[in-house]
Scaffold this active site. Structure first.
Site, PDB file in Angstrom:
ATOM      1  N   PRO A 144      53.301  29.375  64.382  1.00  0.00           N
ATOM      2  CG  PRO A 144      54.021  28.218  66.505  1.00  0.00           C
ATOM      3  CD  PRO A 144      52.990  28.968  65.705  1.00  0.00           C
ATOM      4  CB  ALA A 147      61.280  24.147  55.917  1.00  0.00           C
ATOM      5  CG  PHE A 148      59.088  20.908  54.447  1.00  0.00           C
ATOM      6  CD1 PHE A 148      58.877  21.331  53.411  1.00  0.00           C
ATOM      7  CD2 PHE A 148      60.381  20.414  54.873  1.00  0.00           C
ATOM      8  CE1 PHE A 148      59.711  21.457  52.617  1.00  0.00           C
ATOM      9  CE2 PHE A 148      61.424  20.418  53.949  1.00  0.00           C
ATOM     10  CZ  PHE A 148      61.087  21.042  52.658  1.00  0.00           C
ATOM     11  CB  VAL A 151      53.963  23.981  65.361  1.00  0.00           C
ATOM     12  CG1 VAL A 151      53.679  23.263  66.837  1.00  0.00           C
ATOM     13  CG2 VAL A 151      54.972  22.950  64.736  1.00  0.00           C
ATOM     14  CG  ASP A 252      67.995  22.252  62.346  1.00  0.00           C
ATOM     15  OD1 ASP A 252      68.740  23.191  62.122  1.00  0.00           O
ATOM     16  OD2 ASP A 252      66.769  22.393  61.619  1.00  0.00           O
TER      17      ASP A 252
HETATM   18  N1  LIG Z   1      56.218  20.858  70.657  1.00  0.00           N
HETATM   19  C1  LIG Z   1      56.180  22.109  70.275  1.00  0.00           C
HETATM   20  N2  LIG Z   1      55.957  23.223  71.196  1.00  0.00           N
HETATM   21  C2  LIG Z   1      55.847  24.260  70.930  1.00  0.00           C
HETATM   22  N3  LIG Z   1      56.289  24.835  69.633  1.00  0.00           N
HETATM   23  C3  LIG Z   1      56.825  23.898  68.848  1.00  0.00           C
HETATM   24  C4  LIG Z   1      56.837  22.539  68.957  1.00  0.00           C
HETATM   25  N4  LIG Z   1      57.310  21.916  67.987  1.00  0.00           N
HETATM   26  C5  LIG Z   1      57.561  22.932  67.190  1.00  0.00           C
HETATM   27  N5  LIG Z   1      57.292  24.134  67.606  1.00  0.00           N
HETATM   28  C6  LIG Z   1      57.576  25.496  66.942  1.00  0.00           C
HETATM   29  O1  LIG Z   1      57.345  25.447  65.541  1.00  0.00           O
HETATM   30  C7  LIG Z   1      58.388  25.615  64.874  1.00  0.00           C
HETATM   31  C8  LIG Z   1      58.388  24.947  63.480  1.00  0.00           C
HETATM   32  O2  LIG Z   1      58.480  23.385  64.093  1.00  0.00           O
HETATM   33  P1  LIG Z   1      59.586  22.545  63.397  1.00  0.00           P
HETATM   34  O3  LIG Z   1      60.876  22.971  63.395  1.00  0.00           O
HETATM   35  O4  LIG Z   1      59.474  21.261  64.060  1.00  0.00           O
HETATM   36  O5  LIG Z   1      59.092  22.446  61.669  1.00  0.00           O
HETATM   37  P2  LIG Z   1      60.128  22.109  60.596  1.00  0.00           P
HETATM   38  O6  LIG Z   1      59.370  22.479  59.454  1.00  0.00           O
HETATM   39  O7  LIG Z   1      60.650  21.008  60.721  1.00  0.00           O
HETATM   40  O8  LIG Z   1      61.015  23.346  60.765  1.00  0.00           O
HETATM   41  P3  LIG Z   1      62.345  23.731  60.098  1.00  0.00           P
HETATM   42  O9  LIG Z   1      62.377  24.726  59.114  1.00  0.00           O
HETATM   43  O10 LIG Z   1      63.147  24.385  61.499  1.00  0.00           O
HETATM   44  O11 LIG Z   1      63.077  22.560  59.517  1.00  0.00           O
HETATM   45  C9  LIG Z   1      59.615  25.315  65.574  1.00  0.00           C
HETATM   46  O12 LIG Z   1      60.881  26.070  65.402  1.00  0.00           O
HETATM   47  C10 LIG Z   1      59.107  25.943  67.058  1.00  0.00           C
HETATM   48  O13 LIG Z   1      59.203  27.177  67.398  1.00  0.00           O
END
Ligand SMILES: Nc1ncnc2c1ncn2[C@@H]1O[C@H](COP(=O)(O)OP(=O)(O)OP(=O)(O)O)[C@@H](O)[C@H]1O
Length: 465
Positions: A144, A147-148, A151, A252
């Protein structure tokens, strides 16, 4: 005064065991000043002569013979560490002295994350796994990601603690990515366990939502049942009530940022969050932040907003949970509408998207959460008092997403009640989950239930070793 090495190490260990960063630094000052000058290692000496006790000085001093630079510490230590990292990432810290060739970081969880000589090495001390390889399909390496950040599921090799680990390239790292979780602990905010910088990437360890995100649920199963929507919404509102009381706006709230553990839903992704100053009622944004479909009309206007914008986004998220599609996208397909900002400005709120089957009490919660005027929109505290979200004694009070399901599935699920994780598919796809997929929940679908049983079994030990 000269101290023998064994004596130094014994005292340092003693202080480390009763963790007190200022005590350690004071000791190091007594033990090592002459050696630092003698060593003449330029950057270090410059820093210490300037009187700044940096984590790197600490690392170098405590780990003179190839030991690592990862330490146990408090949330304050972690905040100091990430402040320096973000200074480096954005070039605002001239001589930040971050050693990119040595792992540095702070772990909060002393009992569950075992450091070896100041190292927390990927593969030997902690293992990372793509979620899907563990839980679904050995051939798939799906991770998963947003954008940046990417996980992963992380496992401490000694304590077997399971965590999520978000990998953020240093150039994309924002202080808020870690700050809010470090400062504001709440049971519905993913708990932070630490952060380590290694080779230009920050590894942020936190509580794992092993059941995947609400978006993943919607993508797999289509619309959620009202009881499930109520259960998730309550958990999110509890997090928001707390965060809003501290002046924090998440910015968000959406299905992919709500992840499920066996007993609760927690918020993740605080990269866009801000904390308003104590006396201000309005946050004046410098940029548009959030995800369009869930944005409030006042946020779209960029004229100033407050914590109520999160409530509107939660209302939009509830619509998505009830219908299987993000607001607007069914009426205005994304292929034809590259941006929804004008639509939100003109047409919000999307009340006609509330499904006919929605009960009158829940409909009233949605009308309040999606009120166009933030002043008349319910606050998190007010909505938590609403009877629709507060099952009375005649109704079941749900303690987990499983228990929010219909009576019919109980005998089946009870077979697995000894299993602590409600782990499921972690595939991440679009924001608008097809409503036509299945009418109900994954848990109610017998085929999926068989899969559920498969998924909640512990991951194959071969992969963990
Ligand atoms: N603690 C966690 N446990 C399980 N899944 C998680 C966790 N943290 C994040 N994820 C999954 O990973 C995805 C991406 O993480 P996150 O949203 O923190 O990254 P981002 O790069 O900031 O994303 P965005 O594009 O939404 O800003 C989340 O949408 C979620 O589905």
């Amino acid at each position: 005064m000269e101290f023998p090495d064994e004596h130094k190490n014994a005292v340092i260990n003693l202080v480390l065991n009763h963790w007190d960063m200022s005590g350690v630094l004071e000791l190091l000052d007594n033990f090592y000043p002459a050696e630092e000058e003698e060593a003449g290692s330029s950057e270090e000496t410059e820093n210490s002569s300037a009187g700044t006790h940096t984590l790197d000085m600490f690392v170098q001093a405590t780990c003179p013979s190839g030991q690592g630079g990862v330490q146990y510490g408090s949330a304050t230590d972690l905040l100091a560490f990430i402040k320096r990292i973000s200074g480096t990432a954005h070039g605002t810290q001239a001589n930040s002295n971050i050693h990119l060739n040595q792992d540095t970081g702070v772990l909060l969880s002393k009992h569950d994350m075992i450091l070896q000589n100041g190292h927390y090495r990927i593969d030997s001390e902690v293992s990372l796994f793509p979620w899907k390889r563990i839980y679904r399909n050995a051939d798939s390496a799906h991770i998963p990601k947003g954008a940046f950040g990417r996980v992963h599921l992380a496992l401490d090799c000694v304590t077997r603690k399971r965590m999520a680990c978000k990998l953020i390239p240093l150039e994309h790292f924002r202080y808020s990515d870690v700050e809010i979780q470090a400062r504001f602990g709440h049971e519905n905010v993913a708990e932070l366990f630490g952060a380590i910088l290694r080779e230009g990437t920050l590894y942020v360890f936190m509580e794992a939502g092993e059941g995947g995100s609400v978006l993943e649920k919607l993508d797999s199963c289509g619309p959620m049942r009202e009881a499930e929507v109520i259960w998730v919404s309550r958990q999110v509102l509890q997090a928001l009530e707390y965060l809003h009381s501290k002046g924090v706006i998440h910015h968000d709230i959406k299905p992919s940022n709500i992840v499920l553990t066996s007993a609760k839903a927690v918020l993740v992704d605080f990269g866009l969050s801000v904390q308003m100053s104590e006396d201000s009622q309005v946050y004046n944004p410098k940029d548009l932040r959030g995800t369009e479909m869930y944005m409030s009309p006042e946020l779209v206007l960029c004229g100033g907003h407050n914590t109520k914008t999160d409530i509107y986004s939660l209302g939009s998220t509830m619509i998505h949970m009830l219908t299987g599609s993000a607001p607007w996208v069914r009426r205005f397909p994304r292929t034809a509408y590259p941006s929804y900002l004008y639509i939100i400005h003109k047409l919000a709120p999307p009340l006609e998207e509330i499904p006919e089957s929605c009960s009158t009490p829940l409909r009233s919660v949605l009308h309040s959460a999606l009120h166009r005027n933030p002043a008349r929109r319910g606050s998190a505290s007010a909505l938590l008092q609403h009877h629709a979200l507060n099952p009375t004694t005649n109704q079941t009070r749900y303690t987990s997403l499983d228990s929010a399901l219909g009576e019919g599935t109980r005998p089946f699920l009870s077979q697995f009640s000894n299993t602590s994780d409600t782990t499921q598919d972690s595939s991440l796809s679009s924001e608008d989950s097809s409503p036509g997929k299945k009418g109900g929940s994954l848990y109610l679908d017998l085929g999926a239930l068989a899969g559920y049983y498969h998924l909640v079994r512990p991951p194959p030990s071969a992969e963990y070793n």
